[in-house]
Design a protein around this motif. Structure first.
Motif, PDB file in Angstrom:
ATOM      1  N   ASN A  65       0.934  -1.244  -0.035  1.00 32.74           N
ATOM      2  CA  ASN A  65      -0.052   0.057  -0.176  1.00 32.74           C
ATOM      3  C   ASN A  65       0.840   1.359  -0.092  1.00 32.74           C
ATOM      4  OD1 ASN A  65      -2.475  -1.326   0.031  1.00 32.74           O
ATOM      5  ND2 ASN A  65      -2.909  -1.275   2.214  1.00 32.74           N
ATOM      6  N   GLY A  66       1.885   1.229   0.769  1.00 31.99           N
ATOM      7  CA  GLY A  66       2.785   2.395   0.689  1.00 31.99           C
ATOM      8  C   GLY A  66       3.354   2.574  -0.764  1.00 31.99           C
ATOM      9  N   VAL A  67       3.805   1.456  -1.099  1.00 34.73           N
ATOM     10  CA  VAL A  67       4.192   1.661  -2.684  1.00 34.73           C
ATOM     11  C   VAL A  67       3.136   2.327  -3.665  1.00 34.73           C
ATOM     12  CG1 VAL A  67       5.056   0.369  -4.712  1.00 34.73           C
ATOM     13  CG2 VAL A  67       5.983  -0.276  -2.737  1.00 34.73           C
ATOM     14  N   GLN A  68       2.011   1.963  -3.316  1.00 34.54           N
ATOM     15  CA  GLN A  68       1.091   2.643  -4.308  1.00 34.54           C
ATOM     16  C   GLN A  68       0.792   4.256  -3.856  1.00 34.54           C
ATOM     17  OE1 GLN A  68       1.385  -0.018  -6.357  1.00 34.54           O
ATOM     18  NE2 GLN A  68      -0.535   1.277  -7.063  1.00 34.54           N
ATOM     19  N   VAL A  69       0.897   4.362  -2.556  1.00 36.02           N
ATOM     20  CA  VAL A  69       0.956   5.984  -2.107  1.00 36.02           C
ATOM     21  C   VAL A  69       1.962   6.511  -2.674  1.00 36.02           C
ATOM     22  CG1 VAL A  69       1.003   7.336  -0.023  1.00 36.02           C
ATOM     23  CG2 VAL A  69      -0.278   5.171   0.225  1.00 36.02           C
ATOM     24  N   LEU A  70       2.917   6.229  -2.859  1.00 37.06           N
ATOM     25  CA  LEU A  70       3.996   6.997  -3.189  1.00 37.06           C
ATOM     26  C   LEU A  70       3.973   7.086  -4.744  1.00 37.06           C
ATOM     27  CD1 LEU A  70       7.109   5.351  -1.401  1.00 37.06           C
ATOM     28  CD2 LEU A  70       6.469   7.759  -1.315  1.00 37.06           C
ATOM     29  N   GLN A  71       3.646   5.993  -5.470  1.00 43.04           N
ATOM     30  CA  GLN A  71       3.159   6.178  -6.831  1.00 43.04           C
ATOM     31  C   GLN A  71       2.216   7.120  -7.418  1.00 43.04           C
ATOM     32  OE1 GLN A  71       2.939   1.988  -8.030  1.00 43.04           O
ATOM     33  NE2 GLN A  71       4.872   1.939  -8.527  1.00 43.04           N
ATOM     34  N   ASP A 113      -6.306  15.261  -5.426  1.00 41.41           N
ATOM     35  CA  ASP A 113      -6.721  13.857  -5.894  1.00 41.41           C
ATOM     36  C   ASP A 113      -5.572  12.927  -5.942  1.00 41.41           C
ATOM     37  OD1 ASP A 113      -9.173  15.009  -6.242  1.00 41.41           O
ATOM     38  OD2 ASP A 113      -9.039  15.468  -8.527  1.00 41.41           O
ATOM     39  N   ALA A 114      -4.470  13.159  -5.472  1.00 37.20           N
ATOM     40  CA  ALA A 114      -3.410  12.345  -5.647  1.00 37.20           C
ATOM     41  C   ALA A 114      -3.161  11.416  -4.322  1.00 37.20           C
ATOM     42  CB  ALA A 114      -2.015  13.326  -5.995  1.00 37.20           C
ATOM     43  N   SER A 115      -4.105  10.980  -3.969  1.00 33.15           N
ATOM     44  CA  SER A 115      -4.349  10.039  -2.642  1.00 33.15           C
ATOM     45  C   SER A 115      -4.406   8.668  -3.095  1.00 33.15           C
ATOM     46  CB  SER A 115      -5.440  10.501  -1.893  1.00 33.15           C
ATOM     47  OG  SER A 115      -6.572  10.411  -2.316  1.00 33.15           O
ATOM     48  N   PHE A 116      -4.183   7.668  -2.091  1.00 28.63           N
ATOM     49  CA  PHE A 116      -4.256   6.322  -2.207  1.00 28.63           C
ATOM     50  C   PHE A 116      -4.679   5.815  -0.917  1.00 28.63           C
ATOM     51  CE2 PHE A 116      -3.058   1.949  -2.186  1.00 28.63           C
ATOM     52  CZ  PHE A 116      -3.507   1.378  -3.167  1.00 28.63           C
ATOM     53  N   ASN A 117      -5.841   4.952  -0.896  1.00 28.09           N
ATOM     54  CA  ASN A 117      -6.335   4.307   0.397  1.00 28.09           C
ATOM     55  C   ASN A 117      -6.316   5.313   1.481  1.00 28.09           C
ATOM     56  OD1 ASN A 117      -7.211   2.268   1.723  1.00 28.09           O
ATOM     57  ND2 ASN A 117      -5.091   1.623   2.746  1.00 28.09           N
ATOM     58  N   GLY A 118      -6.698   6.568   1.106  1.00 31.71           N
ATOM     59  CA  GLY A 118      -6.893   7.727   2.205  1.00 31.71           C
ATOM     60  C   GLY A 118      -5.438   8.478   2.641  1.00 31.71           C
ATOM     61  N   VAL A 119      -4.390   8.121   2.046  1.00 29.99           N
ATOM     62  CA  VAL A 119      -3.289   8.777   2.400  1.00 29.99           C
ATOM     63  C   VAL A 119      -2.794   9.590   1.189  1.00 29.99           C
ATOM     64  CG1 VAL A 119      -0.759   8.732   2.993  1.00 29.99           C
ATOM     65  CG2 VAL A 119      -2.568   7.048   3.846  1.00 29.99           C
ATOM     66  N   ASN A 120      -2.573  11.079   1.152  1.00 27.93           N
ATOM     67  CA  ASN A 120      -2.256  11.865   0.260  1.00 27.93           C
ATOM     68  C   ASN A 120      -0.846  12.567   0.649  1.00 27.93           C
ATOM     69  OD1 ASN A 120      -1.881  13.697  -1.573  1.00 27.93           O
ATOM     70  ND2 ASN A 120      -4.053  14.465  -1.734  1.00 27.93           N
ATOM     71  N   LEU A 121       0.206  12.278  -0.022  1.00 27.37           N
ATOM     72  CA  LEU A 121       1.313  12.921   0.347  1.00 27.37           C
ATOM     73  C   LEU A 121       1.586  14.296  -0.162  1.00 27.37           C
ATOM     74  CD1 LEU A 121       3.976   9.832  -0.125  1.00 27.37           C
ATOM     75  CD2 LEU A 121       3.220  10.856   1.993  1.00 27.37           C
ATOM     76  N   LEU A 122       0.630  14.761  -0.984  1.00 26.28           N
ATOM     77  CA  LEU A 122       0.458  16.042  -1.766  1.00 26.28           C
ATOM     78  C   LEU A 122      -0.331  16.969  -0.897  1.00 26.28           C
ATOM     79  CD1 LEU A 122       0.932  15.304  -5.538  1.00 26.28           C
ATOM     80  CD2 LEU A 122       2.904  15.542  -3.804  1.00 26.28           C
ATOM     81  N   GLY A 123      -0.987  16.012  -0.111  1.00 27.33           N
ATOM     82  CA  GLY A 123      -2.008  16.937   0.565  1.00 27.33           C
ATOM     83  C   GLY A 123      -1.477  17.255   2.146  1.00 27.33           C
ATOM     84  N   GLY A 124      -0.331  16.855   2.432  1.00 26.84           N
ATOM     85  CA  GLY A 124       0.420  17.108   3.836  1.00 26.84           C
ATOM     86  C   GLY A 124       0.330  15.805   4.822  1.00 26.84           C
ATOM     87  N   ASP A 125      -0.483  14.576   4.241  1.00 28.97           N
ATOM     88  CA  ASP A 125      -0.408  13.398   5.149  1.00 28.97           C
ATOM     89  C   ASP A 125       0.997  12.916   5.266  1.00 28.97           C
ATOM     90  OD1 ASP A 125      -3.055  13.805   5.261  1.00 28.97           O
ATOM     91  OD2 ASP A 125      -3.514  12.404   3.440  1.00 28.97           O
ATOM     92  N   GLN A 126       0.908  11.717   6.388  1.00 33.57           N
ATOM     93  CA  GLN A 126       2.454  11.526   6.665  1.00 33.57           C
ATOM     94  C   GLN A 126       2.128   9.816   6.332  1.00 33.57           C
ATOM     95  OE1 GLN A 126       3.863  11.757  10.636  1.00 33.57           O
ATOM     96  NE2 GLN A 126       6.074  11.380  10.008  1.00 33.57           N
ATOM     97  N   LEU A 127       3.229   9.447   5.759  1.00 36.69           N
ATOM     98  CA  LEU A 127       3.096   7.916   5.412  1.00 36.69           C
ATOM     99  C   LEU A 127       4.290   7.016   6.460  1.00 36.69           C
ATOM    100  CD1 LEU A 127       2.188   5.485   3.899  1.00 36.69           C
ATOM    101  CD2 LEU A 127       3.969   6.102   2.183  1.00 36.69           C
TER     102      LEU A 127
END
Length: 752
Positions: free
Chosen positions: A69-75, A607-621
């Motif tokens: 899932n982390g890979v997909q968030v980064l992608q 819109d650049a999120s995956f499974n509720g995590v958006n690294l371009l929206g300030g979220d942390q993974l």
């Protein structure tokens, strides 16, 4: 059962059979489960070790889902950055379109003043200058000793000199009978040139840079020669010294040595040709015409140039002009002589002087008659001028006085009124004609511009214009400053829109002073200003396109004018910029397009999120890589909406209003692009780490499961072999038991 008595042999076989059955049961269990250790009873150490390995493999396998899932968030974030970069590039193209569109003002803020006579080459104008006098080196005449000073009457050309040949090798006779042709083999002829000397079709002679061409056949009729050329005897000449001599045929030669002599005279300037209706009329121009006497050819130089003849050695030898022989070229020369009437250094034909951009050409010829000068030009003495400052000085009669007149015409000290082919020269008001005093040229600079003379050939050095060392390549002199001159006056501008304050001094362009428009603009450029000058001498200094919306001298923009120049001439009050409604409308439309792009940047980042995590929206993974939770990777997101990229909606009437405002937007877009590239690099690095750990976990699970299997799995090949062996042993045991019971069966038979 305890009452049953078995014999020893039977009991032994029974025990063997029971042991085989137990072993067979164990083997069949291993084959059925595939394991050799099924419970702790089988092998406590292997059983619990394998169980621990399987448990760890299971824990790591559970973590793989999170890593994936982390890979997909980064992608997803990387995909978002790619799109954001494209949007930023689109916004940048809009900004560049604004830069390329018309500036939003029809007139920029400016100040102006009129300087009488100012030009792009000299902003100081003319009314504030008086003519100065520049002296050349002392010129000497050709008198013996070289110490006699030249005068205005000293000629530019020399005295004609004689080149006397020798009798032709075949004993050639008079000019009238000496024809070009071939001799009979071994038989000299008085009427022809020797066979090896006769010219052939296409052969040429070069005389003083002019070309004489020999051509087979008969001379054409006057009506058939090229326009501007004329026929004389067997010669067709172009009137400029180039000629074609028609030599007839081998059997019937026609051209004579006199024809060649005339052609040489035309090239050297000894004779001239007046062409009319295809016919050339030859007459003497300077020196003495060529002649043939007793087989000897005598040539003369003109007064305007030395004589130089280059051609096939055998031909020149046959003419008695050289002792050289062969098919190669030979050169024959003769220099003019100098006398007390001529300059000590004669000016070469074709030399030029370029005076303040005007051209003076020195030509080896006599001055033409008024009827023969080009339309619009006029002849005066030994010069012809076009009325615009360009002149030709004719060396066969030209003097120092003619040269000084030509220089004055170029500087504007004298003017020419041309009418009917004649030029009437007048000294301009307030000017003094150039002269020669004690052998030194006294050249008036005029007031139009400073004096600048360069040259080709030897004209510059022959006229003493090469400085004290005699090696100078130009001669220059500045005008004199009159009362109210702009020379030495300063012009200042305070810093305009953050530029570098200007402080320039007007002068001759040396030592940091400003003379030309280019020099002034070089100083103004760093202060966001530019200057122009029109044909009336109006100097206008205005804001550049970058700051077209700013007003010179305003409190916000700066750029106040000052300096002593403002007291010498009157500058206008700085005008406010005048809006160009059409251009501003175009730029306003581009502002709207730009703001639309910013809106898309914000929504794309959201819109650049995956499974509720958006690294371009300030979220942390946060990703966990091992079962203990000690190996982790935390990736902090960024806010890459328009504001996070340092971009803000443009304001109509403020942004894109001029190039400076537009360049600020371009700069912010460039910073946003840099930020995106930097973040893309960071995401790529993190993605690489995560993928490496993902691969590592998969391989580790395989290692753990393989290790567990090695501890518990049975060797099916071995167990199958054991099963076969135990089955065989069981059959043998049954047979042995049967044999052991046979003795008791015999007793049973007796009892019957």
């Amino acid at each position: 059962m305890s009452g049953i008595v078995l014999s020893a042999s039977v009991r032994q076989n029974l025990l063997s059979l029971q042991s085989t059955a137990d072993l067979l049961a164990t083997t069949q269990n291993r084959l059925a489960t595939g394991k050799k250790v099924n419970t702790a009873l089988d092998n406590p150490t292997n059983f619990f070790t394998a169980q621990s390995l399987d448990a760890r493999a299971g824990d790591i396998n559970n973590l793989l889902d999170g890593i994936g899932n982390g890979v997909q968030v980064l992608q997803a974030a990387n995909t978002g950055i790619t799109s954001l970069q494209k949007l930023v590039d689109t916004a940048k193209s809009i900004a560049n379109q604004a830069l390329q569109s018309a500036v939003g003002y029809s007139t920029k803020s400016n100040v102006s003043a009129t300087i009488t006579g100012a030009t792009a080459n000299d902003l100081r104008g003319t009314t504030t200058y008086t003519s100065a006098t520049a002296s050349s080196n002392v010129l000497f005449s050709g008198a013996a000793g070289g110490t006699t000073a030249a005068t205005a009457a000293t000629t530019l050309g020399g005295t004609s000199a004689t080149l006397v040949g020798t009798a032709a090798a075949d004993g050639a006779g008079t000019a009238a009978s000496l024809a070009f042709g071939l001799t009979l083999a071994g038989t000299p002829s008085a009427t022809t040139i020797a066979a090896n000397g006769a010219p052939s079709d296409g052969e040429t002679l070069t005389v003083n840079g002019k070309t004489i061409t020999f051509k087979s056949g008969s001379v054409p009729a006057a009506a058939d020669v090229p326009a501007g050329s004329g026929v004389d005897g067997n010669i067709v000449t172009d009137g400029n010294g180039n000629s074609t001599i028609y030599i007839g045929t081998t059997a019937t030669p026609t051209a004579t040595v006199q024809d060649l002599a005339d052609a040489i005279d035309l090239a050297s300037g000894v004779q001239k040709a007046v062409i009319s209706g295809g016919t050339a009329t030859l007459s003497n121009s300077s020196g003495t015409n060529a002649a043939i006497a007793a087989g000897v050819l005598t040539l003369h130089t003109g007064t305007g140039a030395d004589l130089s003849i280059t051609g096939r050695a055998d031909l020149l030898n046959a003419l008695g002009l050289t002792s050289s022989v062969g098919a190669g070229d030979a050169t024959v020369t003769r220099q003019r002589t100098i006398t007390s009437a001529s300059l000590g250094t004669l000016i070469q034909d074709g030399s030029t002087l370029n005076v303040n951009g005007k051209t003076i050409t020195f030509k080896n010829a006599a001055a033409p008659a008024a009827a023969n000068v080009p339309a619009g030009s006029g002849v005066n003495g030994n010069l012809v001028t076009d009325g615009n400052g360009n002149s030709t000085v004719y060396l066969q009669g030209g003097t120092i006085a003619d040269t000084l007149k030509a220089i004055d015409l170029a500087t504007g000290v004298q003017t020419a009124s041309n009418a009917g082919g004649s030029a009437t020269l007048t000294v301009a008001s307030g000017q003094v004609a150039s002269s020669i005093v004690a052998g030194a040229l006294q050249i008036s600079t005029g007031t139009t511009s400073d004096l600048s003379i360069i040259g080709t050939g030897n004209a510059l050095s022959a006229l003493g214009l090469t400085g004290n060392t005699g090696t100078g390549t130009s001669f220059t002199a500045g005008r004199s400053a009159a009362a109210g001159s702009l020379s030495g006056k300063s012009l200042t501008f305070t810093s305009f829109n953050g530029g570098t304050a200007v402080n320039v001094t007007f002068g001759d362009g040396s030592n940091g002073t400003v003379k030309t428009l280019d020099q002034l603009n070089a100083q103004l450029l760093a202060n966001n200003l530019s200057a122009t000058v029109d044909s009336t001498g109006k100097l206008t200094i205005s804001a550049t396109n970058d700051y077209a919306s700013s007003t010179l001298g305003s409190a916000t923009a700066g750029g106040a004018i000052g300096g002593t120049l403002t007291t010498a001439i009157t500058f206008t009050t700085a005008t406010a910029p005048v809006v160009d409604a059409t251009a501003q409308s175009v730029r306003s439309g581009l502002v709207s397009q730009f703001n639309g792009i910013l809106s898309q940047i914000t929504t794309t980042a959201q819109d650049a999120s995956f499974n509720g995590v958006n690294l371009l929206g300030g979220d942390q993974l946060k990703l966990t890589f091992n079962e203990t939770g000690k190996s982790t990777l935390s990736i902090t997101g960024v806010n890459f909406n328009a504001a996070g990229l340092g971009l803000a909606n443009l304001v109509q009437g403020t942004d894109f209003i001029d190039n400076a405002a537009t360049n600020r937007v371009v700069s912010s877009l460039s910073s946003a692009s840099t930020l995106l590239r930097s973040q893309a690099s960071a995401l790529g690095s993190n993605l690489s780490i995560v993928q490496i750990r993902q691969d590592f976990s998969k391989n580790l699970i395989n290692v753990l499961q393989t290790g567990s299997s090695n501890l518990t799995l049975a060797d099916t090949n071995e167990e199958a072999a054991n099963s076969q062996a135990l089955s065989t042993r069981q059959s043998i045991a049954v047979s042995a038991l049967a044999l052991a019971n046979q003795s008791q069966q015999s007793v049973l038979q007796l009892l019957r």
